[in-house]
Design a protein around this motif. Sequence first.
Motif, PDB file in Angstrom:
ATOM      1  N   ALA A  52       0.859  -1.194   0.000  1.00 50.99           N
ATOM      2  CA  ALA A  52       0.000   0.000   0.000  1.00 50.99           C
ATOM      3  C   ALA A  52       0.891   1.238   0.000  1.00 50.99           C
ATOM      4  N   HIS A  53       0.408   2.307  -0.606  1.00 48.44           N
ATOM      5  CA  HIS A  53       1.207   3.531  -0.697  1.00 48.44           C
ATOM      6  C   HIS A  53       0.331   4.744  -0.378  1.00 48.44           C
ATOM      7  N   ARG A  54       0.715   5.438   0.662  1.00 45.07           N
ATOM      8  CA  ARG A  54       0.058   6.689   1.061  1.00 45.07           C
ATOM      9  C   ARG A  54      -1.465   6.590   1.132  1.00 45.07           C
ATOM     10  N   VAL A  84      -5.041   1.073   4.788  1.00 48.23           N
ATOM     11  CA  VAL A  84      -4.820  -0.249   4.215  1.00 48.23           C
ATOM     12  C   VAL A  84      -3.656  -0.915   4.955  1.00 48.23           C
ATOM     13  N   TYR A  85      -3.881  -2.153   5.356  1.00 53.50           N
ATOM     14  CA  TYR A  85      -2.869  -2.926   6.072  1.00 53.50           C
ATOM     15  C   TYR A  85      -2.803  -4.329   5.499  1.00 53.50           C
ATOM     16  N   GLN A  86      -1.637  -4.932   5.613  1.00 55.17           N
ATOM     17  CA  GLN A  86      -1.479  -6.341   5.258  1.00 55.17           C
ATOM     18  C   GLN A  86      -1.283  -7.110   6.554  1.00 55.17           C
ATOM     19  N   ASP A 100       1.057   1.412   5.398  1.00 53.60           N
ATOM     20  CA  ASP A 100       1.551   2.258   4.315  1.00 53.60           C
ATOM     21  C   ASP A 100       3.067   2.182   4.127  1.00 53.60           C
ATOM     22  N   ASP A 101       3.450   1.977   2.886  1.00 50.93           N
ATOM     23  CA  ASP A 101       4.841   2.052   2.460  1.00 50.93           C
ATOM     24  C   ASP A 101       5.786   1.075   3.148  1.00 50.93           C
ATOM     25  N   ALA A 102       5.259  -0.002   3.712  1.00 50.76           N
ATOM     26  CA  ALA A 102       6.114  -1.016   4.327  1.00 50.76           C
ATOM     27  C   ALA A 102       6.750  -1.853   3.221  1.00 50.76           C
ATOM     28  N   MET A 103       8.047  -1.667   3.017  1.00 51.08           N
ATOM     29  CA  MET A 103       8.788  -2.446   2.023  1.00 51.08           C
ATOM     30  C   MET A 103       9.133  -3.799   2.624  1.00 51.08           C
TER      31      MET A 103
END
Length: 111
Positions: A40-42, A47-49, A91-94
């Motif tokens: 997910a981005h910004r 939104v979460y996984q 968000d933005d978790a690589m």
Amino acid sequence: NFDVVLDAIGKYLGLEGLAAYHLTFTGVSHSERADMYRIAHRTGGSVYQLTVPLILDEDASAPELAIADRDDESRVGTLKYKMGTATMMGDDAMHGAEACDYRATGGMRLA
């Protein structure tokens, strides 16, 4: 009970409700280290996984998940999954799967 987990997450984050909009299973018996990616981005924290381990190779000691530092993506740490414990990324978790090879034991991991 997954409903209890979703309710607890929603309360912790101060949200009125949560919905699971995409359910999938990932099974791995052998793999090279996967490319890192963002789920997910910004989204503003909407939104979460959530990853729930269902099967783990009991003999494997290596971590299964790579996670990059939010501010410096060249810094990567790893995580060992544990039965009964989920991981949650927003968000933005690589992140990406770590390399594994369970073929010799006939094992696998499924989350």
